[in-house]
Design a protein around this motif. Structure first.
Motif, mmCIF file in Angstrom:
data_model
loop_
_atom_site.group_PDB
_atom_site.id
_atom_site.type_symbol
_atom_site.label_atom_id
_atom_site.label_comp_id
_atom_site.label_asym_id
_atom_site.label_seq_id
_atom_site.Cartn_x
_atom_site.Cartn_y
_atom_site.Cartn_z
ATOM 1 N N LEU A 27 46.584 49.955 36.492
ATOM 2 C CA LEU A 27 46.760 49.340 37.815
ATOM 3 C C LEU A 27 46.662 50.365 38.944
ATOM 4 O O LEU A 27 46.055 50.106 39.974
ATOM 5 N N TYR A 28 47.272 51.536 38.743
ATOM 6 C CA TYR A 28 47.297 52.584 39.781
ATOM 7 C C TYR A 28 46.901 53.930 39.151
ATOM 8 O O TYR A 28 47.764 54.730 38.791
ATOM 9 N N THR A 79 38.399 51.292 37.979
ATOM 10 C CA THR A 79 39.463 50.350 37.622
ATOM 11 C C THR A 79 40.328 49.984 38.818
ATOM 12 O O THR A 79 41.258 49.201 38.698
ATOM 13 N N TYR A 80 40.047 50.566 39.995
ATOM 14 C CA TYR A 80 40.867 50.295 41.183
ATOM 15 C C TYR A 80 39.965 49.986 42.375
ATOM 16 O O TYR A 80 38.972 50.675 42.602
ATOM 17 N N GLY A 83 38.302 51.825 46.202
ATOM 18 C CA GLY A 83 38.350 53.213 45.779
ATOM 19 C C GLY A 83 37.781 54.170 46.817
ATOM 20 O O GLY A 83 37.558 53.812 47.980
ATOM 21 N N ARG A 190 40.410 44.489 41.303
ATOM 22 C CA ARG A 190 40.719 45.091 40.006
ATOM 23 C C ARG A 190 42.167 44.838 39.594
ATOM 24 O O ARG A 190 42.468 44.749 38.408
ATOM 25 N N ASP A 191 43.056 44.757 40.604
ATOM 26 C CA ASP A 191 44.479 44.609 40.284
ATOM 27 C C ASP A 191 44.760 43.329 39.495
ATOM 28 O O ASP A 191 45.578 43.321 38.571
ATOM 29 N N HIS A 194 44.629 43.277 35.719
ATOM 30 C CA HIS A 194 45.685 43.982 34.977
ATOM 31 C C HIS A 194 47.012 43.226 34.985
ATOM 32 O O HIS A 194 47.808 43.379 34.063
#
Length: 440
Positions: A27-28, A79-80, A83, A190-191, A194
């Motif tokens: 997530l982060y 994944t974030y 970015g 992306r969040d 997850h």
């Protein structure tokens, strides 16, 4: 407690990436400003070299104007969102040449974190040497805020994006979104891949977030242009309380180091002005707590949130105001069927106990509230905040945030957002290993 501490240490070590920490996996996946400060406090109890490296890496990303970004993109990952390629920090001529980052900041916790490291340290001499090497960069960061983010020279600095507040999707911002009509952006979140989308900000909220960044990018993150044109310009009690608390810590540490009379004098001038304006402008007599001020539209945002109580941590209210605040907190947030302290007023129609900063309990705000309550002599309520914080972690694990309704914890897992979350682990360690305040 021993087993819980062992698990907390495992979480911190798992999220350690060699010279910085991530808040949690997936997530982060990068380094966050205020997360790093609070994580360092946890590390200090069992691995001071990691605590120091956490802060050094953060400060290494400082811009040439003193600004510290809220995210530092140490690695390349998709994944974030948004970015590094969206934020384009290099648009600013004084941005770090070494690191990609955002062009936003976060609550300036680093000053009081240095003091916490010193308190926790078993080798005060070595820790003071570390502080000596790094304190001027923290002072430079404060200088940036007072020179670039205080247009009325009143000692209150503004934030230009909700992400700078740390309380990303607070219902407080709804009033600002109602004054805006940003474009519909096309992007891939992306969040929500997850965690449950119902626990996160909506797509339309993200349109507002991205629109503010696009305005800042258009003017190369120029502070004067942002001040002139950003639709979001807010004096936030949490943000300013962190700055005031960190000012106080820098004054103490500079006195301890010696030979910095000019900086101490300047910090004290900032401090006096800030506290006076904070009390005059941000305290709402009708609500009995501190509130946010919308600088763009010149009006108070009259809502009660956990940020409303953060000034206790910085010693800002007098005894009468503190008494008012704590009465409001216990009446609205402190019922027997609630864990202290929800992030937003449970009596409001905007309250949502599962959705990020719209109602859940956050361990970082509880840690600050606990410290503030102790400072003002409310030991019993402070103990309840501490007990509630430990209990929700014991019941659910080291989540990012937690449902504020006790009954939900009895029926299901009531931890939300990121799991194995670093600052929940770090501050749990600090809760169960208290250090008495030092007399500087």
């Amino acid at each position: 407690m021993e087993l819980l501490q062992k698990k907390a240490i495992e979480v911190l070590n798992k999220n350690w990436k060699g010279n910085f920490s991530i808040p949690c996996a997936n997530l982060y996946p990068f380094q966050w400003f205020w997360d790093s400060g609070l994580i360092a406090i946890g590390f200090a109890h069992f691995d001071m070299p990691k605590a120091e490296k956490e802060i050094e890496t953060l400060l290494d990303a400082q811009w040439e104007n003193g600004f510290i970004p809220h995210i530092i993109f140490h690695t390349e990952t998709d994944t974030y969102f948004p970015g590094a390629d969206f934020h384009l920090s290099n648009l600013h001529p004084q941005a770090s040449k070494k690191y990609k980052s955002t062009g936003m900041t976060q609550p300036p916790v680093t000053g009081f974190v240095l003091e916490e490291l010193y308190k926790i340290s078993e080798d005060k001499k070595a820790t003071l040497e570390f502080i000596k090497r790094n304190i001027d960069q923290v002072y430079f960061n404060h200088e940036y805020f007072y020179h670039q983010r205080d247009p009325k020279n009143e000692g209150l600095v503004y934030i230009y994006h909700n992400w700078e507040s740390g309380t990303d999707n607070s219902p407080i911002w709804d009033d600002i979104w109602s004054t805006m009509n940003p474009p519909e952006y096309t992007f891939e979140r992306r969040d929500t891949t997850h965690v449950d989308p119902s626990e996160r900000p909506s797509k339309r909220e993200y349109d507002h977030y991205l629109h503010i960044i696009e305005i800042a990018k258009k003017y190369h993150y120029n502070d004067e242009k942002i001040m002139e044109l950003s639709p979001f310009l807010v004096q936030d009690p949490l943000f300013n309380a962190m700055l005031i608390k960190s000012n106080e810590s820098l004054i103490k540490l500079y006195k301890l180091i010696g030979g910095h009379d000019a900086k101490i004098k300047q910090l004290q001038l900032w401090q006096n002005k800030s506290i006076r304006s904070f009390n005059d402008k941000l305290f709402d007599e009708r609500l009995g707590v501190y509130v946010h001020y919308d600088l763009r539209n010149e009006k108070s945002l009259n809502y009660i949130s956990s940020s409303s109580f953060s000034p206790l941590f910085a010693g800002i209210p007098d005894k009468k105001r503190a008494e008012s605040m704590i009465k409001i907190m216990m009446d609205k947030f402190g019922r027997e069927d609630q864990y202290l302290c929800a992030s937003f007023d449970p009596s409001s129609e905007r309250f949502n106990p599962k959705k990020y900063w719209r109602g859940p309990v956050w361990i970082n705000l509880n840690w600050m509230l606990y410290r503030g309550l102790v400072q003002y002599g409310y030991k019993d309520i402070a103990e309840r905040v501490k007990k509630d914080s430990i209990e929700i972690i014991e019941k659910n694990g080291f989540y990012e945030y937690f449902d504020s309704r006790k009954k939900v914890h009895a029926e299901e897992n009531a931890g939300y957002g990121g799991h194995d979350f670093s600052w929940s682990a770090a501050l749990l360690i600090d809760f169960i290993n208290p250090k008495e305040d030092l007399k500087f």
